[in-house]
Design a protein around this motif. Structure first.
Motif, PDB file in Angstrom:
ATOM      1  N   ASN A  95       0.825  -1.212   0.000  1.00 21.08           N
ATOM      2  CA  ASN A  95       0.000   0.000   0.000  1.00 21.08           C
ATOM      3  C   ASN A  95       0.858   1.260   0.000  1.00 21.08           C
ATOM      4  OD1 ASN A  95       0.827  -0.293   2.681  1.00 21.08           O
ATOM      5  ND2 ASN A  95      -1.072   0.474   3.555  1.00 21.08           N
ATOM      6  N   LEU A  96       1.931   1.192  -0.778  1.00 22.58           N
ATOM      7  CA  LEU A  96       2.757   2.371  -0.960  1.00 22.58           C
ATOM      8  C   LEU A  96       2.111   3.309  -1.985  1.00 22.58           C
ATOM      9  CD1 LEU A  96       6.299   0.699  -1.149  1.00 22.58           C
ATOM     10  CD2 LEU A  96       4.998   1.397   0.882  1.00 22.58           C
ATOM     11  N   LYS A  97       2.646   4.498  -2.088  1.00 19.30           N
ATOM     12  CA  LYS A  97       2.156   5.436  -3.091  1.00 19.30           C
ATOM     13  C   LYS A  97       2.415   4.855  -4.482  1.00 19.30           C
ATOM     14  CE  LYS A  97       2.499  10.290  -4.495  1.00 19.30           C
ATOM     15  NZ  LYS A  97       3.160  11.598  -4.256  1.00 19.30           N
ATOM     16  N   PRO A  98       1.459   4.975  -5.422  1.00 21.17           N
ATOM     17  CA  PRO A  98       1.697   4.446  -6.767  1.00 21.17           C
ATOM     18  C   PRO A  98       3.020   4.947  -7.343  1.00 21.17           C
ATOM     19  CG  PRO A  98      -0.602   5.046  -6.546  1.00 21.17           C
ATOM     20  CD  PRO A  98       0.085   5.507  -5.278  1.00 21.17           C
ATOM     21  N   GLY A  99       3.794   4.005  -7.863  1.00 28.29           N
ATOM     22  CA  GLY A  99       5.097   4.331  -8.435  1.00 28.29           C
ATOM     23  C   GLY A  99       6.255   4.106  -7.492  1.00 28.29           C
ATOM     24  N   ALA A 100       5.986   3.961  -6.188  1.00 19.80           N
ATOM     25  CA  ALA A 100       7.078   3.809  -5.222  1.00 19.80           C
ATOM     26  C   ALA A 100       7.840   2.507  -5.433  1.00 19.80           C
ATOM     27  CB  ALA A 100       6.529   3.880  -3.801  1.00 19.80           C
ATOM     28  N   LEU A 104      11.934   1.533  -6.720  1.00 21.63           N
ATOM     29  CA  LEU A 104      12.835   0.610  -6.027  1.00 21.63           C
ATOM     30  C   LEU A 104      13.274  -0.545  -6.923  1.00 21.63           C
ATOM     31  CD1 LEU A 104      10.944   0.338  -2.608  1.00 21.63           C
ATOM     32  CD2 LEU A 104      13.087   1.561  -3.045  1.00 21.63           C
ATOM     33  N   GLY A 105      12.777  -0.583  -8.139  1.00 26.38           N
ATOM     34  CA  GLY A 105      13.087  -1.702  -9.016  1.00 26.38           C
ATOM     35  C   GLY A 105      12.239  -2.923  -8.743  1.00 26.38           C
ATOM     36  N   LEU A 106      11.067  -2.708  -8.113  1.00 25.74           N
ATOM     37  CA  LEU A 106      10.171  -3.806  -7.768  1.00 25.74           C
ATOM     38  C   LEU A 106       8.799  -3.617  -8.417  1.00 25.74           C
ATOM     39  CD1 LEU A 106      11.024  -4.150  -3.946  1.00 25.74           C
ATOM     40  CD2 LEU A 106      11.821  -5.611  -5.821  1.00 25.74           C
ATOM     41  N   GLY A 107       8.786  -3.035  -9.597  1.00 26.61           N
ATOM     42  CA  GLY A 107       7.525  -2.815 -10.299  1.00 26.61           C
ATOM     43  C   GLY A 107       6.959  -4.113 -10.865  1.00 26.61           C
ATOM     44  N   TRP A 108       5.739  -4.009 -11.393  1.00 29.91           N
ATOM     45  CA  TRP A 108       5.042  -5.198 -11.873  1.00 29.91           C
ATOM     46  C   TRP A 108       5.794  -5.897 -13.007  1.00 29.91           C
ATOM     47  CZ3 TRP A 108       2.220  -9.106 -11.056  1.00 29.91           C
ATOM     48  CH2 TRP A 108       1.616  -9.817 -12.097  1.00 29.91           C
ATOM     49  N   ASP A 109       6.308  -5.149 -13.951  1.00 24.75           N
ATOM     50  CA  ASP A 109       6.996  -5.779 -15.076  1.00 24.75           C
ATOM     51  C   ASP A 109       8.188  -6.608 -14.590  1.00 24.75           C
ATOM     52  OD1 ASP A 109       5.190  -4.624 -16.763  1.00 24.75           O
ATOM     53  OD2 ASP A 109       6.515  -2.973 -17.384  1.00 24.75           O
ATOM     54  N   VAL A 110       8.941  -6.064 -13.654  1.00 30.27           N
ATOM     55  CA  VAL A 110      10.113  -6.769 -13.113  1.00 30.27           C
ATOM     56  C   VAL A 110       9.681  -8.024 -12.364  1.00 30.27           C
ATOM     57  CG1 VAL A 110      12.022  -6.624 -11.453  1.00 30.27           C
ATOM     58  CG2 VAL A 110      11.500  -4.674 -12.953  1.00 30.27           C
ATOM     59  N   LEU A 111       8.687  -7.883 -11.489  1.00 31.44           N
ATOM     60  CA  LEU A 111       8.283  -9.011 -10.645  1.00 31.44           C
ATOM     61  C   LEU A 111       7.551 -10.080 -11.444  1.00 31.44           C
ATOM     62  CD1 LEU A 111       7.177  -7.165  -7.391  1.00 31.44           C
ATOM     63  CD2 LEU A 111       9.395  -8.167  -7.960  1.00 31.44           C
ATOM     64  N   HIS A 112       6.764  -9.673 -12.426  1.00 34.46           N
ATOM     65  CA  HIS A 112       6.043 -10.659 -13.239  1.00 34.46           C
ATOM     66  C   HIS A 112       7.026 -11.491 -14.064  1.00 34.46           C
ATOM     67  CE1 HIS A 112       2.723 -12.532 -15.278  1.00 34.46           C
ATOM     68  NE2 HIS A 112       3.149 -12.113 -16.466  1.00 34.46           N
ATOM     69  N   TYR A 126      -6.485   6.163  -4.586  1.00 32.38           N
ATOM     70  CA  TYR A 126      -7.337   6.396  -5.759  1.00 32.38           C
ATOM     71  C   TYR A 126      -7.156   5.350  -6.844  1.00 32.38           C
ATOM     72  CZ  TYR A 126      -7.546  10.918  -3.435  1.00 32.38           C
ATOM     73  OH  TYR A 126      -7.717  11.902  -2.505  1.00 32.38           O
ATOM     74  N   GLY A 127      -6.297   4.355  -6.624  1.00 35.29           N
ATOM     75  CA  GLY A 127      -6.032   3.361  -7.651  1.00 35.29           C
ATOM     76  C   GLY A 127      -4.757   3.671  -8.412  1.00 35.29           C
ATOM     77  N   GLN A 128      -4.366   2.762  -9.276  1.00 32.05           N
ATOM     78  CA  GLN A 128      -3.101   2.873 -10.000  1.00 32.05           C
ATOM     79  C   GLN A 128      -3.219   3.671 -11.290  1.00 32.05           C
ATOM     80  OE1 GLN A 128      -0.194   1.518  -8.595  1.00 32.05           O
ATOM     81  NE2 GLN A 128      -1.591   1.204  -6.861  1.00 32.05           N
ATOM     82  N   SER A 129      -4.416   4.139 -11.613  1.00 32.27           N
ATOM     83  CA  SER A 129      -4.611   4.933 -12.823  1.00 32.27           C
ATOM     84  C   SER A 129      -5.576   6.074 -12.508  1.00 32.27           C
ATOM     85  CB  SER A 129      -5.158   4.060 -13.954  1.00 32.27           C
ATOM     86  OG  SER A 129      -6.425   3.511 -13.597  1.00 32.27           O
ATOM     87  N   GLY A 130      -5.783   6.933 -13.495  1.00 35.90           N
ATOM     88  CA  GLY A 130      -6.705   8.052 -13.305  1.00 35.90           C
ATOM     89  C   GLY A 130      -5.992   9.324 -12.884  1.00 35.90           C
ATOM     90  N   PRO A 131      -6.667  10.468 -13.017  1.00 33.67           N
ATOM     91  CA  PRO A 131      -6.018  11.761 -12.758  1.00 33.67           C
ATOM     92  C   PRO A 131      -5.618  11.987 -11.311  1.00 33.67           C
ATOM     93  CG  PRO A 131      -8.367  12.043 -13.167  1.00 33.67           C
ATOM     94  CD  PRO A 131      -8.050  10.634 -13.510  1.00 33.67           C
ATOM     95  N   TYR A 132      -6.189  11.232 -10.360  1.00 35.57           N
ATOM     96  CA  TYR A 132      -5.862  11.438  -8.947  1.00 35.57           C
ATOM     97  C   TYR A 132      -4.863  10.424  -8.413  1.00 35.57           C
ATOM     98  CZ  TYR A 132     -10.277  14.116  -9.015  1.00 35.57           C
ATOM     99  OH  TYR A 132     -11.288  14.997  -9.304  1.00 35.57           O
ATOM    100  N   LYS A 133      -4.342   9.547  -9.249  1.00 37.88           N
ATOM    101  CA  LYS A 133      -3.568   8.410  -8.748  1.00 37.88           C
ATOM    102  C   LYS A 133      -2.346   8.811  -7.925  1.00 37.88           C
ATOM    103  CE  LYS A 133      -0.686   7.605 -12.876  1.00 37.88           C
ATOM    104  NZ  LYS A 133       0.631   7.813 -12.226  1.00 37.88           N
ATOM    105  N   VAL A 196      -3.947  -6.808  -8.767  1.00 37.93           N
ATOM    106  CA  VAL A 196      -5.238  -6.526  -8.138  1.00 37.93           C
ATOM    107  C   VAL A 196      -5.169  -5.084  -7.648  1.00 37.93           C
ATOM    108  CG1 VAL A 196      -6.841  -7.134  -6.298  1.00 37.93           C
ATOM    109  CG2 VAL A 196      -5.554  -8.940  -7.480  1.00 37.93           C
ATOM    110  N   ASP A 197      -5.878  -4.210  -8.301  1.00 41.70           N
ATOM    111  CA  ASP A 197      -5.814  -2.766  -8.063  1.00 41.70           C
ATOM    112  C   ASP A 197      -6.991  -2.368  -7.174  1.00 41.70           C
ATOM    113  OD1 ASP A 197      -5.692  -0.004  -8.183  1.00 41.70           O
ATOM    114  OD2 ASP A 197      -5.776   0.117 -10.373  1.00 41.70           O
ATOM    115  N   VAL A 198      -6.708  -2.012  -5.923  1.00 37.51           N
ATOM    116  CA  VAL A 198      -7.743  -1.686  -4.942  1.00 37.51           C
ATOM    117  C   VAL A 198      -7.614  -0.222  -4.533  1.00 37.51           C
ATOM    118  CG1 VAL A 198      -8.708  -2.217  -2.675  1.00 37.51           C
ATOM    119  CG2 VAL A 198      -7.755  -4.064  -4.079  1.00 37.51           C
ATOM    120  N   SER A 199      -8.685   0.515  -4.680  1.00 39.41           N
ATOM    121  CA  SER A 199      -8.731   1.928  -4.306  1.00 39.41           C
ATOM    122  C   SER A 199      -9.525   2.093  -3.020  1.00 39.41           C
ATOM    123  CB  SER A 199      -9.374   2.739  -5.435  1.00 39.41           C
ATOM    124  OG  SER A 199      -9.967   3.918  -4.958  1.00 39.41           O
TER     125      SER A 199
END
Length: 399
Positions: A95-100, A104-112, A126-133, A196-199
């Motif tokens: 539940n870190l801020k989106p992009g955090a 750190l080099g632990l994004g989805w592309d790397v981990l997947h 606010y979720g991982q997308s949208g103007p408030y993310k 799983v993107d939970v806002s």
């Protein structure tokens, strides 16, 4: 470990409420949960609410059954350890801020790419997308924007909050649901892991019933209504002669008739105008006044006894002392006895839900910071000398 989630490995990179509560629920049912905490102070919840000898009592509850591994994620060596933990994990809950994590080099592309079966549960304001993310978001903001704050409080009063972290907890429950759906899909061989993107905002909004269509089609704005449920009658909170409060839900048609018999108003129960909910809702103030007149003339015990005999749903508004002393709570094992590190005994909430064949369990209370660092690193194949070198380099903190 035992339980229906035995064999599921979860890594938690989270703090405070939403991600840790979700991971706690999984840990109670047998998942191995490895909680990554920063060296020094660890999860801030260790110091939240009421403390016992410097540690939050909430911490002991929120982190039970988890293994605390203290990693300095600013260290490349610690990032490598995190990747090794995630290489065979089923779930990452964060539940870190989106992009955090990406920084750190632990994004989805790397981990997947590292672990295609991994499910990444991401909880944010606010979720991982949208103007408030990128806005910071706590549970309180989720409650405000999700619609529940506006509808909570006395009619005409200031919007109020529920006395617990409702927005965070609702996000946790949605996170667990999404996590289990994704893991089940992987285990059934129907696909790889996913995000799983939970806002927080959306988790609250999901509870708001018919709020939107009522507004869109009818122009109706649901307002604050105290203890009542507008459009559902009778369902309200009433005071008794001895100063207690009772919630009475007499809103089904046959229950309403029985309730009116109990309070001595069979005329209302037999009135064709009140035979259906829409008729009762139109004159809910009249019905509430009749019920309140009866409850205010009787003590809480007499009120509850009469309503129970008539099979009318009702319940006293409990203080915490009522909960702890209640025989039903005790019979359902919802009040458990825990032992803190200093040997002090303290009551803690039990486990929900109740599974008949594979029930959840409390194996230990929230651990000390880094209590399991050496154990978990050893399980990755590091020997004592390598673990000590990592500690000396401030990449990890040993408990």
């Amino acid at each position: 470990m035992s339980g229906p989630l035995k064999g599921i490995k979860v890594v938690e990179i989270g703090a405070l409420i939403a991600a840790p509560f979700a991971a706690r629920l999984l840990a109670e049912f047998g998942a191995e949960v490895i909680k990554i905490e920063a060296p020094g102070e660890g999860d801030p919840i260790r110091k939240w609410r009421k403390l016992h000898k410097g540690t939050s009592l909430w911490w002991y509850l929120q982190s039970r059954n988890k293994k605390s591994v203290s990693l300095n994620l600013k260290s490349p060596a610690a990032i490598d350890i995190a990747k090794r933990l995630l290489a065979d994990a089923d779930l990452l809950i964060e539940n870190l801020k989106p992009g955090a994590l990406e920084k750190l080099g632990l994004g989805w592309d790397v981990l997947h790419a590292l672990n295609p079966k991994l499910t990444m549960v991401r909880i944010s304001g606010y979720g991982q997308s949208g103007p408030y993310k990128d806005r910071p978001g706590f549970g309180a903001i989720g409650e405000a924007m999700g619609g529940i704050r506006y509808t909570t409080g006395e009619a005409g009063g200031v919007p109020a909050r529920v006395g617990v972290s409702l927005g965070d907890s609702l996000a946790s429950l949605h996170a667990v649901i999404g996590a289990l759906m994704s893991v089940l899909r992987v285990k059934m061989g129907q696909g790889e892991g996913q995000v799983v993107d939970v806002s927080l905002v959306e988790s609250v909004f999901n509870l708001m019933e018919s709020l939107v269509p009522e507004y869109d089609l009818l122009g109706y704005v649901r307002e604050r209504s105290g203890g009542a449920l507008p459009g559902i009658a009778p369902s309200n909170t009433y005071s008794t002669r001895d100063g207690a409060y009772v919630v009475i839900a007499g809103n089904s048609d046959p229950i309403f008739k029985r309730l009116m018999q109990v309070i001595g108003r069979p005329d209302l129960g037999d009135d064709p105008e009140f035979a259906r909910n829409d008729g009762r809702a139109a004159k809910s103030a009249l019905i509430d006044a009749a019920i309140a007149g009866w409850t205010s003339a009787n003590g809480i015990d007499a009120v509850l006894a009469a309503l129970e005999a008539a099979e009318v749903p009702a319940g006293r508004i409990y203080l915490v002392a009522d909960i702890v002393a209640d025989p039903h709570y005790q019979a359902r094992e919802m009040i458990l006895q825990a032992t803190l590190p200093d040997g002090v005994q303290v009551k803690m909430p039990g486990i929900v839900p109740k599974l008949s064949e594979t029930p959840g369990a409390v194996r230990w209370q929230g651990p000390t910071l880094g209590q399991h660092t050496a154990e978990v690193l050893a399980s990755l194949g590091l020997d004592a000398a390598a673990i000590q070198r990592l500690a000396d380099e401030d990449a990890v903190q040993l408990g």
